[in-house]
Scaffold this motif. Structure first.
Motif, PDB file in Angstrom:
ATOM      1  N   ASN A 144       0.769  -1.107   0.045  1.00 41.17           N
ATOM      2  CA  ASN A 144      -0.279   0.182  -0.108  1.00 41.17           C
ATOM      3  C   ASN A 144       1.040   1.140  -0.037  1.00 41.17           C
ATOM      4  N   LEU A 145       1.794   1.305   0.790  1.00 38.53           N
ATOM      5  CA  LEU A 145       2.840   2.422   0.811  1.00 38.53           C
ATOM      6  C   LEU A 145       3.855   2.438  -0.393  1.00 38.53           C
ATOM      7  N   PHE A 146       3.938   1.607  -1.099  1.00 34.35           N
ATOM      8  CA  PHE A 146       4.722   1.724  -2.433  1.00 34.35           C
ATOM      9  C   PHE A 146       3.652   2.299  -3.393  1.00 34.35           C
ATOM     10  N   VAL A 147       2.456   2.153  -3.234  1.00 28.83           N
ATOM     11  CA  VAL A 147       1.266   2.856  -4.285  1.00 28.83           C
ATOM     12  C   VAL A 147       1.437   4.134  -4.018  1.00 28.83           C
ATOM     13  N   LEU A 148       1.490   4.595  -2.731  1.00 29.32           N
ATOM     14  CA  LEU A 148       1.442   5.940  -2.121  1.00 29.32           C
ATOM     15  C   LEU A 148       2.752   6.644  -2.900  1.00 29.32           C
ATOM     16  N   TRP A 149       3.775   5.816  -2.709  1.00 34.10           N
ATOM     17  CA  TRP A 149       5.210   6.540  -3.062  1.00 34.10           C
ATOM     18  C   TRP A 149       5.179   6.780  -4.423  1.00 34.10           C
ATOM     19  N   LEU A 150       4.571   5.913  -5.239  1.00 32.18           N
ATOM     20  CA  LEU A 150       4.366   6.181  -6.829  1.00 32.18           C
ATOM     21  C   LEU A 150       3.660   7.347  -7.006  1.00 32.18           C
ATOM     22  N   VAL A 151       2.499   7.531  -6.209  1.00 33.43           N
ATOM     23  CA  VAL A 151       1.655   8.844  -6.568  1.00 33.43           C
ATOM     24  C   VAL A 151       2.570  10.180  -6.019  1.00 33.43           C
ATOM     25  N   SER A 189       8.989  15.933  -3.610  1.00 32.46           N
ATOM     26  CA  SER A 189      10.147  14.897  -3.951  1.00 32.46           C
ATOM     27  C   SER A 189      10.717  14.587  -2.544  1.00 32.46           C
ATOM     28  N   VAL A 190      10.881  15.760  -1.949  1.00 32.44           N
ATOM     29  CA  VAL A 190      11.408  15.405  -0.386  1.00 32.44           C
ATOM     30  C   VAL A 190      10.500  14.456   0.309  1.00 32.44           C
ATOM     31  N   LEU A 191       9.110  14.474   0.290  1.00 30.33           N
ATOM     32  CA  LEU A 191       8.358  13.484   1.021  1.00 30.33           C
ATOM     33  C   LEU A 191       8.475  11.896   0.478  1.00 30.33           C
ATOM     34  N   GLY A 194      10.388   6.660   0.896  1.00 27.63           N
ATOM     35  CA  GLY A 194      11.221   5.614   0.284  1.00 27.63           C
ATOM     36  C   GLY A 194      12.028   5.158   1.209  1.00 27.63           C
ATOM     37  N   ALA A 195      12.678   5.916   1.952  1.00 26.18           N
ATOM     38  CA  ALA A 195      13.896   5.485   2.886  1.00 26.18           C
ATOM     39  C   ALA A 195      13.213   4.798   4.000  1.00 26.18           C
ATOM     40  N   LEU A 196      12.132   5.429   4.427  1.00 26.71           N
ATOM     41  CA  LEU A 196      11.294   4.547   5.414  1.00 26.71           C
ATOM     42  C   LEU A 196      10.727   3.161   5.065  1.00 26.71           C
TER      43      LEU A 196
END
Lengths: 246, 388
Positions: free
Chosen positions: B76-83, B190-192, B197-199
């Protein structure tokens, strides 16, 4: 007659030099170095500015070595009175209240006060600020703060630690204008190019700037003698030209 | 008869008549108190608001610290990251503004409001062309005003959008840049994305929930920053950025900003206190609760929190007293609380001892009142301690 006058004044100056030779003494100078172009810290960490050049020129004439110390404006006069340093050179306006705590030299520069605003408020006038709806910022304990209170009323004046913070507050929209000495306003307008403007360049305040020393300190005589000399020989005018015109 | 009272309190009690005399009979002190007293309300108000906000934030962070990773969490977080990445790319590739320098190459140049500061600096320093002379800048509201000033001869040059340049006017130099309304969200997104990504990576490696890692990171980082720096940071630059990002929509006043700064700082300490309180409940009790058939919420409500709260009351009270004193840092934002008012008073009158003595006495009074109230609460919660 003119020649005689010249000879006499030269003699006077010479005798003053004789009387006012500090014999290479180190004079420590307290200064709030957040006040361009009077005094700031440059990128290399050196304290530079008009006051520094003037004090050094005076010291050259009366044989002393000036050592500048950065100190906070808040409490600068009690620190001087307590002997933390020998004199204060910090764009200080000579006022009767301050003269109760410290002694002043003769004035070395005269400034006026101005109101800086964001460029969007370029149309504001002094009467707008008198109206009571607009707020003014200034550094705490400065004559600018007192003038601001007179104009906008105490509750409409926000006081900050230094003028840098006041200008930040102006850029953030916390205050509508900053009451500030006109020559300092010019320096900040150059720093924040494209954001600040000076719609009110003069509030007709005749501000005589002097150096402060401890009460009863004879250093004031030497400083006055040196000041007279750099005024006489054009050094002071050249420094004014260097820092405020060019 | 004075047994049971701290000896130092006895001295304070003995000094009370002197303090009353000071503020009643000595002109300097009476004047100082009259000037400073309205600030007491501000100090108390800010402390209470910041305390409530810090407690809520602290509890939320403590909750995050205890979150366990689930089967689908990383997906789920990966989807958020892609957005986030897509949105940031969208902002970065928006239309760039084209600006042109017109007029003469030296003298006063008009800059319109909103021009990135690096271009103002560049024009002043003469860095836009080899051997270009240094020049002064004059700020104006918009391109029309700049061109008007140029025609009137008030300025000798103008740096305006390419589209506003009148036909036939020669262009000295051109620059293209992303307007701030796009570059700011692009950078922020991009910072978020980088943080998320790191988390996610750390969570994938350690098997912990990325949000729990974030909470850990927050506590560690905030506790490493002096409160003064947090206040300056929230008070000045963050305010400017938020204002620009939201187009002036979100513009917290100074009190709100001060409350947020103090609360953000203290939330980290509060989170640690809450976490310690929750973890102090013996694991055997949780197992017992589960074997009795209580679900997670019921376990928290009936087993963990009643015990944890009793443990955390004394340290939480200490945080309140510490916050009461740290609100003095808000004087830097020109918030007229006790410290700022005493600074204003001394700056005007040069009465340094009366001014700061009064502030000190006011703070002692406030903290003593707070600690007495705390003692009362502690005693009450002790009385209701269940027999174990």
């Amino acid at each position: 007659m003119k020649k005689l006058m010249f000879a006499l004044s030269a003699l006077l100056v010479l005798s003053l030099v004789g009387a006012q030779d500090l014999q290479g003494r180190v004079v420590t100078v307290g200064s709030d170095t957040t006040y361009p172009p009077f005094e700031t810290v440059d990128e290399a960490g050196n304290i530079v500015g008009f006051d520094i050049d003037v004090v050094n020129a005076i010291c050259e004439r009366v044989n002393c070595v000036a050592e500048f110390r950065t100190t906070a404006w808040d409490g600068i006069f009690p620190a001087l009175a307590a002997g933390e340093f020998d004199m204060v050179a910090s764009g200080v306006t000579i006022t009767a209240e301050r003269a109760l705590v410290v002694d002043f030299t003769e004035p070395y520069f005269v400034v006026d006060q101005a109101i800086t605003t964001s460029v969007d408020n370029d149309h504001l006038t002094l009467d707008d600020f008198r109206g009571g709806d607009l707020t003014l910022g200034a550094q705490v304990g400065t004559t600018n703060a007192f003038t601001a209170e007179e104009i906008a009323g105490r509750d409409n004046v926000h006081l900050y630690d230094d003028f840098n913070s006041a200008i930040q507050a102006l850029l953030n929209g916390d205050v509508d204008g900053v009451m500030i000495d006109n020559v300092i306003a010019d320096a900040f307008v150059a720093t924040y190019a494209g954001e600040l403007s000076i719609p009110i360049p003069s509030v007709e305040a005749d501000e005589q700037l002097g150096f402060a020393v401890q009460q009863g300190d004879e250093l004031v005589d030497a400083l006055n003698a040196g000041l007279a000399m750099i005024r006489e020989d054009g050094t002071l005018d050249a420094l004014v030209q260097k820092w405020f015109v060019d | 008869m004075f047994k049971g009272i701290r000896p130092s309190y006895l001295i304070l009690l003995a000094a009370l008549p002197f303090v009353i005399y000071l503020f009643w009979g000595v002109d300097d002190y009476r004047a100082a108190l009259a000037f400073i007293a309205p600030g007491i309300w501000t100090t108390v108000l800010v402390t209470v608001l910041a305390y409530v906000l810090a407690a809520i934030l602290g509890l939320a962070i403590a909750g995050l610290l205890l979150v366990r990773i689930g089967d689908n969490t990383l997906r789920n977080l990966f989807v958020l990251w892609l957005v986030l990445v897509a949105a940031s790319v969208w902002f970065f590739t928006r239309q760039q503004d084209e600006y042109a320098l017109i007029g003469e190459a030296e003298g006063l140049v008009a800059i319109i409001s909103g021009t990135p500061s690096r271009y103002g600096d560049l024009l002043q320093a003469g860095g836009w062309q080899e051997d270009a002379p240094t020049r002064s800048v004059r700020a104006v509201v918009d391109a029309d005003a700049a061109i008007q000033r140029l025609e009137d001869g008030i300025v000798t040059g103008a740096f305006v959008p390419r589209s506003a340049v009148p036909a036939g006017v020669p262009i000295l130099w051109e620059a293209r840049f992303l307007p701030r309304s796009e570059s700011l969200p692009a950078t922020l997104l991009s910072v978020l994305a980088a943080i998320l990504g790191a988390l996610m990576f750390a969570g994938w490696q350690s098997g912990k929930h990325p949000f729990a890692i974030f909470a850990e990171l927050y506590v560690d980082m905030i506790r490493g920053i002096p409160m003064l720096v947090i206040v300056l940071y929230i008070g000045f630059p963050v305010q400017g950025a938020v204002r620009e990002l939201t187009g002036g929509l979100i513009e917290p006043d100074r009190i709100t900003r001060g409350v947020i700064a103090i609360a953000l700082g203290y939330a980290a300490y509060m989170a640690e206190i809450f976490r310690a309180g929750i973890q102090a409940v013996a694991p055997g009790q949780l197992e017992a609760a589960r074997s009795l058939g209580l679900n997670g919420m019921q376990t928290a409500r009936f087993v963990v929190l009643p015990q944890a709260l009793k443990i955390v009351i004394p340290p939480l009270g200490n945080e309140f007293i510490a916050m009461l004193k740290d609100t003095s840092l808000l004087s830097l934002l020109s918030l007229r609380e006790v410290t700022q008012r005493s600074r204003e008073y001394t700056a005007r009158t040069f009465e340094y001892f009366p001014g700061y003595n009064t502030a000190a006495i006011v703070y002692i009074g406030l903290t003593l009142a707070a600690s007495s109230a705390l003692k009362f609460v502690e005693r009450r919660s002790d009385r209701s301690r269940p027999v174990t």
